[in-house]
Design a protein around this motif. Structure first.
Motif, PDB file in Angstrom:
ATOM      1  N   SER A 198       0.876  -1.294  -0.037  1.00  0.00           N
ATOM      2  CA  SER A 198       0.027   0.043  -0.032  1.00  0.00           C
ATOM      3  C   SER A 198       0.870   1.168   0.053  1.00  0.00           C
ATOM      4  O   SER A 198       0.638   2.242  -0.758  1.00  0.00           O
ATOM      5  N   HIS A 199       2.128   1.349   0.962  1.00  0.00           N
ATOM      6  CA  HIS A 199       2.684   2.326   0.881  1.00  0.00           C
ATOM      7  C   HIS A 199       3.472   2.794  -0.361  1.00  0.00           C
ATOM      8  O   HIS A 199       3.366   3.942  -1.017  1.00  0.00           O
ATOM      9  N   GLY A 200       4.104   1.542  -0.760  1.00  0.00           N
ATOM     10  CA  GLY A 200       5.009   1.744  -2.011  1.00  0.00           C
ATOM     11  C   GLY A 200       4.129   2.050  -3.438  1.00  0.00           C
ATOM     12  O   GLY A 200       4.650   2.958  -4.050  1.00  0.00           O
ATOM     13  N   VAL A 201       3.026   1.676  -3.373  1.00  0.00           N
ATOM     14  CA  VAL A 201       2.117   1.696  -4.551  1.00  0.00           C
ATOM     15  C   VAL A 201       1.713   3.301  -4.392  1.00  0.00           C
ATOM     16  O   VAL A 201       1.702   3.758  -5.352  1.00  0.00           O
ATOM     17  N   THR A 202       1.147   3.681  -3.342  1.00  0.00           N
ATOM     18  CA  THR A 202       0.738   5.043  -3.222  1.00  0.00           C
ATOM     19  C   THR A 202       1.985   6.103  -3.445  1.00  0.00           C
ATOM     20  O   THR A 202       1.591   7.081  -4.301  1.00  0.00           O
ATOM     21  N   ALA A 203       2.971   5.844  -3.130  1.00  0.00           N
ATOM     22  CA  ALA A 203       3.997   6.932  -3.197  1.00  0.00           C
ATOM     23  C   ALA A 203       4.426   6.860  -4.700  1.00  0.00           C
ATOM     24  O   ALA A 203       4.709   7.811  -5.345  1.00  0.00           O
ATOM     25  N   MET A 204       4.482   5.703  -5.336  1.00  0.00           N
ATOM     26  CA  MET A 204       4.645   5.528  -6.692  1.00  0.00           C
ATOM     27  C   MET A 204       3.620   6.182  -7.628  1.00  0.00           C
ATOM     28  O   MET A 204       4.013   6.941  -8.662  1.00  0.00           O
ATOM     29  N   VAL A 205       2.399   6.041  -7.524  1.00  0.00           N
ATOM     30  CA  VAL A 205       1.353   6.767  -8.136  1.00  0.00           C
ATOM     31  C   VAL A 205       1.486   8.205  -7.862  1.00  0.00           C
ATOM     32  O   VAL A 205       1.227   8.989  -8.872  1.00  0.00           O
ATOM     33  N   LEU A 206       1.627   8.728  -6.418  1.00  0.00           N
ATOM     34  CA  LEU A 206       1.981  10.203  -6.478  1.00  0.00           C
ATOM     35  C   LEU A 206       2.919  10.807  -7.285  1.00  0.00           C
ATOM     36  O   LEU A 206       3.014  11.802  -7.829  1.00  0.00           O
ATOM     37  N   GLN A 207       4.203  10.064  -7.136  1.00  0.00           N
ATOM     38  CA  GLN A 207       5.326  10.438  -7.826  1.00  0.00           C
ATOM     39  C   GLN A 207       5.197  10.374  -9.503  1.00  0.00           C
ATOM     40  O   GLN A 207       5.619  11.318 -10.294  1.00  0.00           O
ATOM     41  N   ALA A 208       4.668   9.249  -9.701  1.00  0.00           N
ATOM     42  CA  ALA A 208       4.150   9.384 -11.258  1.00  0.00           C
ATOM     43  C   ALA A 208       3.233  10.598 -11.844  1.00  0.00           C
ATOM     44  O   ALA A 208       3.614  10.963 -12.917  1.00  0.00           O
ATOM     45  N   GLY A 209       2.260  10.748 -10.973  1.00  0.00           N
ATOM     46  CA  GLY A 209       1.401  11.789 -11.271  1.00  0.00           C
ATOM     47  C   GLY A 209       2.143  13.308 -11.375  1.00  0.00           C
ATOM     48  O   GLY A 209       1.688  14.056 -12.126  1.00  0.00           O
ATOM     49  N   ALA A 210       3.020  13.437 -10.470  1.00  0.00           N
ATOM     50  CA  ALA A 210       3.734  14.442 -10.295  1.00  0.00           C
ATOM     51  C   ALA A 210       4.901  14.708 -11.759  1.00  0.00           C
ATOM     52  O   ALA A 210       4.843  15.589 -11.967  1.00  0.00           O
ATOM     53  N   ALA A 211       5.396  13.706 -12.006  1.00  0.00           N
ATOM     54  CA  ALA A 211       6.223  13.699 -13.168  1.00  0.00           C
ATOM     55  C   ALA A 211       5.396  13.782 -14.245  1.00  0.00           C
ATOM     56  O   ALA A 211       5.745  14.743 -15.409  1.00  0.00           O
ATOM     57  N   GLN A 212       3.802  13.520 -14.475  1.00  0.00           N
ATOM     58  CA  GLN A 212       3.381  13.723 -15.533  1.00  0.00           C
ATOM     59  C   GLN A 212       2.830  15.328 -15.723  1.00  0.00           C
ATOM     60  O   GLN A 212       2.614  15.699 -16.643  1.00  0.00           O
ATOM     61  N   VAL A 213       2.620  15.590 -14.474  1.00  0.00           N
ATOM     62  CA  VAL A 213       2.329  17.393 -14.430  1.00  0.00           C
ATOM     63  C   VAL A 213       3.448  18.165 -15.215  1.00  0.00           C
ATOM     64  O   VAL A 213       3.126  19.096 -15.743  1.00  0.00           O
ATOM     65  N   VAL A 214       4.561  17.720 -14.744  1.00  0.00           N
ATOM     66  CA  VAL A 214       5.901  18.675 -15.106  1.00  0.00           C
ATOM     67  C   VAL A 214       6.597  18.104 -16.288  1.00  0.00           C
ATOM     68  O   VAL A 214       7.697  18.780 -16.634  1.00  0.00           O
ATOM     69  N   LEU A 215       6.144  17.401 -16.902  1.00  0.00           N
ATOM     70  CA  LEU A 215       6.700  16.526 -18.082  1.00  0.00           C
ATOM     71  C   LEU A 215       7.064  17.577 -19.153  1.00  0.00           C
ATOM     72  O   LEU A 215       8.075  17.504 -19.452  1.00  0.00           O
ATOM     73  N   GLY A 216       6.413  18.369 -19.475  1.00  0.00           N
ATOM     74  CA  GLY A 216       6.481  19.369 -20.583  1.00  0.00           C
ATOM     75  C   GLY A 216       7.005  20.887 -20.063  1.00  0.00           C
ATOM     76  O   GLY A 216       7.807  21.363 -21.061  1.00  0.00           O
ATOM     77  N   SER A 217       7.003  21.061 -18.876  1.00  0.00           N
ATOM     78  CA  SER A 217       7.649  22.074 -18.151  1.00  0.00           C
ATOM     79  C   SER A 217       8.820  22.040 -17.666  1.00  0.00           C
ATOM     80  O   SER A 217       9.597  23.130 -17.563  1.00  0.00           O
TER      81      SER A 217
END
Length: 395
Positions: A198-217
């Motif tokens: 639970s902890h690992g997957v939650t952290a990975m999802v949040l990190q992947a979402g953050a990367a997606q947000v700033v991927l172009g900028s």
């Protein structure tokens, strides 16, 4: 008959041999008499052939009762009593030959010892009715002797019965304890898997979402987030491998277990996801027992996972206080706390409470009056606390 087919499996070979021996001895008594029988000293050789045939059939019934006294104890006792009673009405009373009395007593012994709930009643009725008719017909109503023989045989049989019942209770209790231990072990493994995944997957999802947000900028920030995803994934794989090694029976070194002294990875995951996290430690973590240390780590892990899911970006404060008798772990965030749970159908907060209960501690979770959510757990630093299992859960 069924008892003949199951002799080897049921261990009745000895009883079958005893029945055959009694049958042979009884035939010798009937057909090769060494002394006169009967209440008038009559010679068995002078009896008609029909009576000898009846006595032979009754003798076979006695021996069958002896051979089946443990396979079918109540039936054997009734059969022995019926043959004993039937022989009373022959010229040879059953009290004079040896076989009838031995067979009746042996069948009654087996009935009392292994005859189930009604075994003693069946054995008592079979013995006293048949022997009472014998005493009345022969005129020798020595009831003191009859009762003495009954007590001498059925008393030890009842002691065997009690020992068997006690052994069965112990076996049943051991089976219940084994089933409870298995269920408890499954619960611990499930809780450990939940904490790791639970902890690992939650952290990975949040990190992947953050990367997606700033991927172009912001390519640098995106790479850092993806690197964090990779790092968390490796940590989860390592934890799962450790758990699998333990489940297969191998020993894991204590140095590989999670510890409150190593919270940097957990806090870094919260910070990388955009949240703020700080930890305060009061006291010496070195004196915390290993099992308590691991459970405290899992409590912090689940509390941070809960905060990351329900209050992303919130400030999280972790305080660890090591007292003289207990360890207090307190995790507070300033996100929304009303109606909050570990997840929609999850077991995180429930697992925290279960961990505390295993150690005789307490756990409180809920919304704070000024906003935010709080998890507070007290675990006793007791020498009698549950020992550490390989899964990192109290055993």
């Amino acid at each position: 008959m069924a008892w003949v087919r199951n002799l080897g499996r049921r261990g009745d070979l000895a009883l079958a041999a005893a029945g055959l021996a009694l049958f042979g001895f009884g035939l010798a008594e009937l057909y090769v008499p060494l002394a006169p029988y009967g209440d008038e000293g009559s010679d068995l050789t002078a009896l008609p052939g029909g009576w000898m045939a009846v006595l032979t059939v009754l003798l076979a019934g006695y021996c069958l009762a002896v051979a089946a006294c443990t396979s079918y104890p109540r039936t054997a006792a009734v059969l022995a009593g019926a043959c004993f009673t039937a022989q009373i009405f022959t010229p040879v009373l059953p009290i004079w030959p040896v076989v009838p009395l031995l067979a009746l007593l042996g069948a009654c012994f087996g009935c009392v010892a292994v005859g189930g709930h009604h075994g003693p009643l069946v054995a008592g009725v079979s013995y006293f009715v048949s022997y009472g008719i014998q005493a009345t017909r022969s005129g020798n109503q020595d009831w003191v002797f009859i009762v003495f023989v009954a007590l001498a045989v059925m008393g030890p049989a009842y002691a065997v019965r009690m020992r068997r019942a006690q052994a069965e209770r112990l076996v049943a209790l051991a089976a219940e304890r084994e089933a409870a231990a298995r269920a408890d072990e499954r619960l611990r493994v499930a809780r450990e898997l939940h904490d790791i995944v639970s902890h690992g997957v939650t952290a990975m999802v949040l990190q992947a979402g953050a990367a997606q947000v700033v991927l172009g900028s912001d390519a640098r920030q995106a790479r850092e987030s993806l690197d964090a995803v990779q790092e968390v994934g490796r940590d989860v794989v390592t934890e799962l491998r450790r758990l699998l090694v333990v489940l297969r029976g191998a020993e894991g070194g204590p140095e590989r277990l999670p510890s409150l002294r190593n919270l940097d990875v957990l806090l870094a995951g919260v910070r990388a996801a955009g949240g703020r996290a700080e930890v305060t430690v009061n006291g010496d973590l070195g004196k915390v027992p290993a099992a308590v240390d691991v459970s405290g780590y899992r409590v912090v892990q689940e509390a941070l996972t809960n905060a990351a899911k329900h209050a992303p970006g919130a400030a999280v404060s972790v305080s660890i206080d090591v007292g003289r008798t207990d360890l207090r772990v307190r995790v507070v965030d300033d996100g929304p706390g009303v109606g909050r749970r570990s997840d929609g159908g999850g077991h995180g907060l429930t697992g925290i409470k279960e961990r505390a209960e295993l150690f005789g501690g307490t756990a409180t979770t809920g919304s704070r009056g000024g906003g935010g959510f709080e998890v507070c757990v007290d675990l006793p630093l007791d020498a009698n606390a549950p020992s550490l299992s390989g899964t990192g859960a109290p055993a």
